[in-house]
Design an enzyme around this catalytic site. Sequence first.
Site, mmCIF file in Angstrom:
data_model
loop_
_atom_site.group_PDB
_atom_site.id
_atom_site.type_symbol
_atom_site.label_atom_id
_atom_site.label_comp_id
_atom_site.label_asym_id
_atom_site.label_seq_id
_atom_site.Cartn_x
_atom_site.Cartn_y
_atom_site.Cartn_z
ATOM 1 N N MET B 197 0.814 -1.219 0.000
ATOM 2 C CA MET B 197 0.000 0.000 0.000
ATOM 3 C C MET B 197 0.849 1.271 0.000
ATOM 4 S SD MET B 197 -2.968 -0.807 -0.672
ATOM 5 C CE MET B 197 -3.466 0.904 -0.712
ATOM 6 N N ASP B 198 2.159 1.155 0.186
ATOM 7 C CA ASP B 198 3.012 2.316 -0.073
ATOM 8 C C ASP B 198 3.125 2.529 -1.576
ATOM 9 O OD1 ASP B 198 3.356 2.773 2.569
ATOM 10 O OD2 ASP B 198 5.510 2.419 2.619
ATOM 11 N N TRP B 199 3.350 1.435 -2.295
ATOM 12 C CA TRP B 199 3.370 1.555 -3.759
ATOM 13 C C TRP B 199 2.008 2.000 -4.269
ATOM 14 C CZ3 TRP B 199 6.725 3.028 -6.811
ATOM 15 C CH2 TRP B 199 8.043 2.562 -6.783
ATOM 16 N N GLN B 229 -4.460 6.662 2.273
ATOM 17 C CA GLN B 229 -3.693 5.495 1.860
ATOM 18 C C GLN B 229 -4.558 4.235 1.895
ATOM 19 O OE1 GLN B 229 -0.329 4.599 4.373
ATOM 20 N NE2 GLN B 229 0.747 3.472 2.789
#
Lengths: 415, 434
Positions: B197-199, B229
């Site tokens: 979920m950062d990407w 996010q």
Amino acid sequence: MDGFLFDVKVLELADEQGEFCGKLLAGAGADVLKIEPPGGQATREIGPFYHDQVHPERSLYFWHYNFGKRGITLDIESPPGTDLLKQLIAEADVLIDAQPLGTLEKLGLDWNALQALNPRLIYVVLSPFGHSGPWRDYKANDLVHLALGGQMMCCGYSPTDDGSYDTPPIAPQMWHAYHIAGNQAFIATVGALIGREMTEVGEMIELPIHQAVSVCTEIDVPHWIYGQTPCYRQTGRHAQPAIGPEVQFPTKDGRYSIILPNPFPGGYETLVGFLEGKDKAGDLNEDKYKEPKNRRGRAFTEHFADIQAACVADFDLEEIWHEAQELGIPWSPIRLPEENPDDVQWQTRATFSQVEHPELGESYTYTGAPMLPNECAWRQGPRAPLIGEHNQEVFCEQLGLSVEEMADLQDKGTV
Amino acid sequence: MGVKKRRPLEGVRIADLTWLLAGAGGPRLLASLGAEVIRIEWRDRLDFLRYMPPFASRTRERAEKAGAMDLTGLDTGKVQSVNRGGYFNDINAGKYGISLNMKAPQGRELFKKLVAVSDVVVEAFTAETMQKWGLGYDTLKAIKPDIIYMQQPGWGYKGPYVKYASYGPIAQAVSGLTEQSGLPAPHPPAGWGFSYMDWSGAYYCAMTILMALYYKKRTGKGQYLDCSQVEPGIGMTGTAVLDHAVNGRHYQRTGNRSPYTPAAPHGAYPCAGDDRWIAIAVTSEEEWQAFVRILGNPDWAEQSRFASLAERLQHQDELDRLVSAWTQEQEPFGLQERLQAAGVPAGVCQTAQDRIERDPQLKHLNWLLPLEHTEIGTWPIKDIPFHFANGQVSQGGPTERAAPCYAEDNAYVYKELLGLSQAEIEAFQDEGTI
């Protein structure tokens, strides 16, 4: 309110490799016309199904990934079908092509021909491995992509105490290879639409899914490039060069929560204070732990994890994480997807929407906008098209076929 | 064609107040499309990734081993510094970098000058930070009426959880993606071995800004974008949400087995070697016949309990045991080739080393791009996976460089862009503003 891409017309010739990109473009406000073969796209066979009825109009997979699009059927490989496809391409801004490589070329519609038909066309090709290269003809599905792309070797369960693995690498479900590819294809497509405002000419974009997936891991690649250091998968946390502290703990009601370390100054003290408030701090208040140097090393991290585990184990999944988050402790329940529509945060933000299925006399909860804009709106409907639902609208009203011509095409199985 | 290639986002300027991957990854993608991204940093609160290993070592030999490309320009004379983080170098490739103390009132005045010549302001602070600094949307809009302003507190600005923290693993956990990864209960969820979920946060940051930029091109209007996010993660769980809404069913993990397209065998099977695995997915009868042929037509494959897909699904545990007993004698890459040549979808569970040093397809696609970093020299950077025929698109972006050193582009931004004199710049430096 307008959609962001309010004046963009998209044609989609895609299976599961490209349907997510089309769905996002529809959400962003584009008019996405899905062209399916007569009888419907094969993705209509993917479950789960409405009341478990295996039927092309009952695939919940198809419902989710084709929400917001219009749909026609067309045998593009028949001469009259190819001709109608060309007419549609001439009026489109974007063509998403996730068919077997060469499908359009065989019809005489290579990139040069497409440009001749429509010099402003943005042609986006998604394929498993790209149009050339040693693996060009390899076959893949979601699982195989996540294996080759590196996700699986990062995901799974910790090794046993002797360092060996007794569980396989894990591919997170469901269809993330196509999510990853679709998100990046969307970025390329809208980037090209913006570029076209300046150049006035179209673009061809190739997106090999294998490459898209391979760039979507985190530290494993830099660790190899900069230090030739492998990373090891471990339960619920980042694959790392060494086995790190646990962050995932079982709750009283048989579920799991995670507590991440707060990396900011004071983060540790806040967590200990919180645990103390729950009478769950164990011996962490002892003076020796006030010194950061006494909180290093494996013995301490294991001890600290045990204390957190004991706290989490005393409460139900949704019970105390809000209190922790109010203090800035990164704590979260590990939820089932279907538990989110009831959350007040998502209700406030209209993250989910109710979508009507008039022919069923029902409406159902769908995931909706991924963000809240103040000037534009994310598309909230309609439900995925039925097979050939917009044939009349597109072939007769838009392309000007007569009722007789339409009937003739139907008889021949072209639409 | 002889026509100069142009970058799709030529002329777009982005004031980038983000950090980590979820924040800084979005502007990275916009830089690849040609936006001029100006990463704003301050020395008292540097991006953790600047401190995070791995670091560019000072031995040339190790670096040369790292990628199948010519690595040049390593400076062996410099000591460790905030400019040597390898992960930071990848996540911030193609950006300009300046120093600016946003906590100082003079710093905020300088920032306003930058806003006046920017198209986008994107930040990843906690929710009220910009307001507190007197830099909310209304102020930004007053400075630049068509500004696009994106805010991305982890759970979103609107809503009761505005103060909650999110990192990749939190967004994965709450959205449902963690629960959807792993072997069936009673195994716990396996979750994600990286911040997916950062990407994804980075993708949706880029996607949302791009949509807003397109809208601005067409209408002249900017806007405010309240991003989270978590929501992009929720958007990827839609089928399970529908299965519950329609059928009342709760999601249950199936490991590596195919939950919704009947297929067997379908999973990761052990191979010869240490922790080596191959993913195999057999769906059609044709694939099954080819698979059995590659196995050498063993007797067990002829038995009636494996005679049809329905039978194979019913006896999947046994099938997996028999397949594993055979695969564990096989070298993984050779097996991959034999299966693929026979038309069976299969792929080795590749490590980073496999992808960097071995994978011939990634090499063919030039997935790693050698980019120069001013201090640590040229290193392989992950290029973007979309190949444009006409436009100039690559991760070098307008800087044609890897990540910026701290404050590397102060002269360009403060002098050329904002028109400050050398004396003014020095004064700002002396007082700790830049």
